[in-house]
Design a protein around this motif. Sequence first.
Motif, PDB file in Angstrom:
ATOM      1  N   PRO A  64      56.828  -9.319  -7.598  1.00  0.00           N
ATOM      2  CA  PRO A  64      57.878  -9.794  -8.546  1.00  0.00           C
ATOM      3  C   PRO A  64      57.409 -11.341  -8.770  1.00  0.00           C
ATOM      4  CG  PRO A  64      58.867  -9.720  -6.360  1.00  0.00           C
ATOM      5  CD  PRO A  64      57.529  -8.803  -6.251  1.00  0.00           C
ATOM      6  N   LEU A  65      56.630 -12.001  -7.775  1.00  0.00           N
ATOM      7  CA  LEU A  65      56.143 -13.460  -8.286  1.00  0.00           C
ATOM      8  C   LEU A  65      55.337 -13.309  -9.379  1.00  0.00           C
ATOM      9  CD1 LEU A  65      56.049 -16.127  -7.779  1.00  0.00           C
ATOM     10  CD2 LEU A  65      54.210 -15.931  -5.942  1.00  0.00           C
ATOM     11  N   TYR A  66      54.422 -12.490  -9.451  1.00  0.00           N
ATOM     12  CA  TYR A  66      53.579 -12.599 -10.565  1.00  0.00           C
ATOM     13  C   TYR A  66      54.159 -11.981 -11.769  1.00  0.00           C
ATOM     14  CZ  TYR A  66      50.036 -12.697  -6.932  1.00  0.00           C
ATOM     15  OH  TYR A  66      49.294 -12.953  -5.651  1.00  0.00           O
ATOM     16  N   ARG A  67      55.147 -11.263 -11.855  1.00  0.00           N
ATOM     17  CA  ARG A  67      55.785 -10.870 -13.057  1.00  0.00           C
ATOM     18  C   ARG A  67      56.682 -12.029 -13.482  1.00  0.00           C
ATOM     19  NH1 ARG A  67      56.143  -5.121 -13.541  1.00  0.00           N
ATOM     20  NH2 ARG A  67      57.925  -5.199 -14.750  1.00  0.00           N
ATOM     21  N   ALA A  68      57.141 -12.721 -12.538  1.00  0.00           N
ATOM     22  CA  ALA A  68      57.904 -13.969 -12.982  1.00  0.00           C
ATOM     23  C   ALA A  68      57.482 -14.957 -13.550  1.00  0.00           C
ATOM     24  CB  ALA A  68      59.032 -14.400 -11.818  1.00  0.00           C
ATOM     25  N   LEU A  69      56.129 -15.277 -13.019  1.00  0.00           N
ATOM     26  CA  LEU A  69      55.326 -16.285 -13.663  1.00  0.00           C
ATOM     27  C   LEU A  69      54.794 -15.784 -14.994  1.00  0.00           C
ATOM     28  CD1 LEU A  69      53.305 -17.456 -10.603  1.00  0.00           C
ATOM     29  CD2 LEU A  69      55.181 -18.982 -11.661  1.00  0.00           C
ATOM     30  N   MET A  70      54.440 -14.586 -15.298  1.00  0.00           N
ATOM     31  CA  MET A  70      53.994 -13.941 -16.420  1.00  0.00           C
ATOM     32  C   MET A  70      55.087 -13.984 -17.491  1.00  0.00           C
ATOM     33  SD  MET A  70      51.160 -13.102 -17.838  1.00  0.00           S
ATOM     34  CE  MET A  70      51.432 -13.940 -19.329  1.00  0.00           C
ATOM     35  N   LEU A  71      56.191 -13.705 -17.127  1.00  0.00           N
ATOM     36  CA  LEU A  71      57.454 -13.708 -18.129  1.00  0.00           C
ATOM     37  C   LEU A  71      57.818 -15.358 -18.222  1.00  0.00           C
ATOM     38  CD1 LEU A  71      59.632 -12.519 -19.554  1.00  0.00           C
ATOM     39  CD2 LEU A  71      61.108 -12.425 -17.803  1.00  0.00           C
ATOM     40  N   ARG A  72      57.639 -16.211 -17.308  1.00  0.00           N
ATOM     41  CA  ARG A  72      58.113 -17.404 -17.675  1.00  0.00           C
ATOM     42  C   ARG A  72      56.934 -18.177 -18.885  1.00  0.00           C
ATOM     43  NH1 ARG A  72      57.806 -21.236 -12.786  1.00  0.00           N
ATOM     44  NH2 ARG A  72      59.848 -20.334 -12.030  1.00  0.00           N
ATOM     45  N   SER A  73      55.748 -17.776 -18.492  1.00  0.00           N
ATOM     46  CA  SER A  73      54.495 -18.302 -19.290  1.00  0.00           C
ATOM     47  C   SER A  73      54.794 -17.730 -20.699  1.00  0.00           C
ATOM     48  CB  SER A  73      53.116 -17.651 -18.981  1.00  0.00           C
ATOM     49  OG  SER A  73      53.118 -18.120 -17.733  1.00  0.00           O
ATOM     50  N   LEU A  74      55.222 -16.269 -21.057  1.00  0.00           N
ATOM     51  CA  LEU A  74      55.574 -15.957 -22.231  1.00  0.00           C
ATOM     52  C   LEU A  74      56.670 -16.752 -22.688  1.00  0.00           C
ATOM     53  CD1 LEU A  74      55.264 -12.196 -21.796  1.00  0.00           C
ATOM     54  CD2 LEU A  74      53.503 -13.692 -22.831  1.00  0.00           C
ATOM     55  N   ARG A  75      57.604 -16.886 -22.220  1.00  0.00           N
ATOM     56  CA  ARG A  75      58.921 -17.569 -22.502  1.00  0.00           C
ATOM     57  C   ARG A  75      58.398 -19.007 -22.904  1.00  0.00           C
ATOM     58  NH1 ARG A  75      61.911 -16.718 -18.507  1.00  0.00           N
ATOM     59  NH2 ARG A  75      61.793 -18.752 -17.445  1.00  0.00           N
ATOM     60  N   ILE A  76      57.961 -19.800 -22.225  1.00  0.00           N
ATOM     61  CA  ILE A  76      57.686 -21.158 -22.526  1.00  0.00           C
ATOM     62  C   ILE A  76      56.660 -21.163 -23.862  1.00  0.00           C
ATOM     63  CG2 ILE A  76      56.096 -23.191 -22.037  1.00  0.00           C
ATOM     64  CD1 ILE A  76      57.202 -22.929 -18.969  1.00  0.00           C
ATOM     65  N   ALA A  77      55.671 -20.304 -23.835  1.00  0.00           N
ATOM     66  CA  ALA A  77      54.582 -20.214 -24.803  1.00  0.00           C
ATOM     67  C   ALA A  77      55.325 -19.892 -26.260  1.00  0.00           C
ATOM     68  CB  ALA A  77      53.481 -19.257 -24.552  1.00  0.00           C
ATOM     69  N   SER A  78      56.509 -18.887 -26.070  1.00  0.00           N
ATOM     70  CA  SER A  78      57.453 -18.610 -27.322  1.00  0.00           C
ATOM     71  C   SER A  78      58.181 -19.620 -27.786  1.00  0.00           C
ATOM     72  CB  SER A  78      58.244 -17.525 -26.835  1.00  0.00           C
ATOM     73  OG  SER A  78      57.438 -16.176 -26.685  1.00  0.00           O
ATOM     74  N   PHE A  79      58.737 -20.324 -26.768  1.00  0.00           N
ATOM     75  CA  PHE A  79      59.635 -21.467 -27.270  1.00  0.00           C
ATOM     76  C   PHE A  79      58.904 -22.545 -27.966  1.00  0.00           C
ATOM     77  CE2 PHE A  79      63.177 -20.221 -24.221  1.00  0.00           C
ATOM     78  CZ  PHE A  79      63.953 -20.037 -25.126  1.00  0.00           C
ATOM     79  N   VAL A  80      57.586 -22.789 -27.444  1.00  0.00           N
ATOM     80  CA  VAL A  80      56.847 -24.070 -27.627  1.00  0.00           C
ATOM     81  C   VAL A  80      56.215 -23.601 -29.172  1.00  0.00           C
ATOM     82  CG1 VAL A  80      54.269 -24.843 -27.652  1.00  0.00           C
ATOM     83  CG2 VAL A  80      55.866 -24.683 -25.618  1.00  0.00           C
ATOM     84  N   THR A  81      56.084 -22.125 -29.422  1.00  0.00           N
ATOM     85  CA  THR A  81      55.501 -21.836 -30.765  1.00  0.00           C
ATOM     86  C   THR A  81      56.383 -21.857 -31.926  1.00  0.00           C
ATOM     87  OG1 THR A  81      53.862 -20.108 -29.740  1.00  0.00           O
ATOM     88  CG2 THR A  81      54.539 -19.912 -31.921  1.00  0.00           C
ATOM     89  N   ALA A  82      57.601 -21.328 -31.452  1.00  0.00           N
ATOM     90  CA  ALA A  82      58.970 -21.612 -32.365  1.00  0.00           C
ATOM     91  C   ALA A  82      59.137 -22.951 -32.780  1.00  0.00           C
ATOM     92  CB  ALA A  82      60.021 -20.870 -31.824  1.00  0.00           C
ATOM     93  N   ALA A  83      59.110 -23.876 -31.658  1.00  0.00           N
ATOM     94  CA  ALA A  83      59.460 -25.383 -31.907  1.00  0.00           C
ATOM     95  C   ALA A  83      58.588 -25.911 -32.939  1.00  0.00           C
ATOM     96  CB  ALA A  83      59.480 -25.947 -30.849  1.00  0.00           C
ATOM     97  N   THR A  84      57.190 -25.751 -32.419  1.00  0.00           N
ATOM     98  CA  THR A  84      56.216 -26.121 -33.183  1.00  0.00           C
ATOM     99  C   THR A  84      55.925 -25.855 -34.543  1.00  0.00           C
ATOM    100  OG1 THR A  84      54.885 -26.221 -31.129  1.00  0.00           O
ATOM    101  CG2 THR A  84      53.472 -26.642 -33.087  1.00  0.00           C
TER     102      THR A  84
END
Length: 355
Positions: A64-84
């Motif tokens: 679950p740790l790796y899955r959580a980190l991958m999901l967080r990475s996708l979420r952060i990248a999505s917010f960065v992309t949308a804002a940018t």
Amino acid sequence: MNTGRLSKEARQGLITVSPALTYALILLAAPLLTIILFSFWTQNFLTIDRTFTTANYAEALSDPLYRALMLRSLRIASFVTAATVILAFPIAYFISFHVRPDKKALWLFLITIPFWTSYLIRIFLWRVILAYDGPVNGTLLGLGIIEEPLSFILYNANSVIITLAHAFAPFAILPIFVSLEKIDRSLLEAARDLGEATAMTFFRVTLPLAMPGVLAAILIVFIPTVGDYVTPRLVGGSGGTMIANMIYVQIFDLSNRPMGATLAVLAMLTVTITLAWFILHIRFWVHLSDRVGGGVAGLALAALAALVDIAIVRWVFVHGPDWFGPAGSLGVLAAIMGGGAILIAIFLPKGRWGI
């Protein structure tokens, strides 16, 4: 005779591109194949056991740790992309439509000024700006807007999003600007002559024609931010750790290079599948919008469909292992994302947005 001449030209062309091709194969393809090969080996203390195994993938997909980190990475990248992209579009639009042609080069030159300094220096500057006693908190305290310094703007996912959005802003502005510059202005004049309002001219003419640039900006920003390591390390804290930081830990801190390679391969596959799913679903959302005539109602329907699709995928990614098991959740996720994308690609041709 013509065939011989063409063959000679082909040989000359091959000779011309061979240095660059060899360079790319050595520096790009070879390391990638090495990483893939490492992911099927295991670490045995200080040596590598080269026995072929998929144990690393089984562990990475079930932990679950790796899955959580991958999901967080996708979420952060999505917010960065949308804002940018959302913030970059008005700037590119202003330069393209409201700046005199002889001044556009100067504006583009000013946009590239952040590249004059090191990426690392810019991250440290944001670390100072967002600090507990930094300019942001000091200004808000001085104006009486807040009573105590804000703690949620540093050493968490929010600080990572702010820093990355600033760092990648020029990468989003430039492709959107190029796409806007290619729009034939006579099309906009024709829309206004036919009585179309300014806002609807933008949504029905300008935005669809600029969509290739928007998609290019999304790809340029999303792909590197998912795998960013430096920014989460310096300003993210424990709440902003991303998958690249775990890859570093596995390879250098834990000396488990096969597991680090496995996480890198899974990250690349996840990014590829996510982008393919997203781009094809944009086609579906735009199709829904057009079915109701576009406008505010079309945008609302497209936004609702997007939220539902993203929520379903996120639920399966997070809670799927509890319901279907690690392997079963991957099958369900592949069926939803891959199957839906394939159906859209087959039954929905490219629309007026060029998607």
